[in-house]
Enzyme design. Sequence first.
Site, short mmCIF file in Angstrom:
data_model
loop_
_atom_site.label_atom_id
_atom_site.label_comp_id
_atom_site.label_asym_id
_atom_site.label_seq_id
_atom_site.Cartn_x
_atom_site.Cartn_y
_atom_site.Cartn_z
N GLY A 135 -9.22 0.70 -3.55
CA GLY A 135 -9.14 -0.27 -4.81
C GLY A 135 -9.87 0.17 -5.84
N GLY A 150 -6.72 5.71 -1.22
CA GLY A 150 -7.56 5.50 -2.51
C GLY A 150 -7.35 6.24 -3.53
N GLY A 151 -6.17 6.63 -3.87
CA GLY A 151 -5.71 7.49 -4.90
C GLY A 151 -5.91 6.96 -6.48
N ASP A 204 1.83 1.72 6.83
CA ASP A 204 0.57 2.06 6.04
C ASP A 204 -0.62 1.31 6.86
OD1 ASP A 204 -1.05 3.62 4.43
OD2 ASP A 204 -1.37 1.99 3.03
N HIS A 205 -1.60 2.08 7.23
CA HIS A 205 -2.51 1.40 7.99
C HIS A 205 -2.23 0.54 9.24
CE1 HIS A 205 -5.48 3.13 5.47
NE2 HIS A 205 -4.83 2.69 4.49
N VAL A 208 -1.35 5.81 -3.55
CA VAL A 208 -1.58 5.14 -4.64
C VAL A 208 -1.18 4.08 -4.93
CG1 VAL A 208 -1.85 5.06 -7.18
CG2 VAL A 208 -1.60 7.44 -6.18
N ASN A 209 -1.90 2.70 -4.67
CA ASN A 209 -1.27 1.49 -5.13
C ASN A 209 -2.06 0.55 -6.02
OD1 ASN A 209 -0.26 -0.90 -4.01
ND2 ASN A 209 -1.71 -1.60 -2.49
N THR A 210 -3.33 0.60 -5.93
CA THR A 210 -3.99 -0.32 -6.69
C THR A 210 -3.54 -0.05 -8.25
OG1 THR A 210 -5.83 -0.62 -5.50
CG2 THR A 210 -6.16 -1.23 -7.82
P1 13P Z 1 -5.38 2.51 -3.51
O1 13P Z 1 -4.89 0.91 -3.66
O2 13P Z 1 -6.89 2.32 -3.90
O3 13P Z 1 -4.64 3.14 -4.54
O4 13P Z 1 -5.21 2.98 -2.11
C1 13P Z 1 -3.87 3.01 -1.58
C2 13P Z 1 -3.87 3.41 -0.17
O5 13P Z 1 -4.80 4.40 0.00
C3 13P Z 1 -2.87 2.79 0.69
O6 13P Z 1 -3.31 3.31 1.88
#
Ligand code: 13P
Length: 221
Positions: A113, A142-143, A19-20, A164-166
């Site tokens: 975030g 940024g889901g 990712d990124h 979705v991570n945060t």
């Molecule tokens: P969030 O942490 O805002 O859910 O974003 C996750 C993301 O886009 C990882 O690339």
Amino acid sequence: VQQTVKSMGITVPVIMHLDHGNYEAAKECIEVGYTSVMFDGHDLPFEENLEKTKEIVALAHAKNITVEAEVGSIGGEEDGIIGEGELADVDEAKQIAATGVDYLACGIGNIHGKYPANWTGLHFDRLKELAAEISTPLVLHGGSGIPKEQIQKAIALGVSKVNVNTECQLAFAAATRKYIEAGKDEQGKGYDPRKLLAPGAQAITDIVKERIAWFGTPEVK
Ligand code: 13P
């Protein structure tokens, strides 16, 4: 990866995705055999992002590895000031899509975030313009924290992947905090990481299940 999948008895398809990644990281992950890489050149001058994306696509596709690129920038909160992410330019998005990337992350007001209180929501008009011009599957980064209705609308308009991570991290932290604040780490062998980390892992599982349902992800048979 396949060896681990087998030994853990996992029955659904598993991919290893970067990712990124910057240019060097993307190249390294292609070399070591990831299934998928994201080359994120959005902070480079556009022509350089385009050229490097082309290069990464050629290297990756030669090994059957899929590539995600990014155009425009996904916003982020800095000192509580930024209220919305940047919008991807449609012409730039078309040029990056034409490199043959397999997925394309485009800013449509989304932010990594937590979303600030003054966030104005996703820009569906820009998403419609992008989806009308580009057949490459679009990615919504940024889901976390985007209301369900907005995510579902974005999917209906052409988003194929939602990151979705945060939300998972917050759920993990809250469940772990609850366990420790209840003093459970001091009861019996509650300090055993397998016990101490279990509520957090379960909380992530619950969020992921819920999001799979929100997104209408087809069940893997
Ligand atoms: P969030 O942490 O805002 O859910 O974003 C996750 C993301 O886009 C990882 O690339």
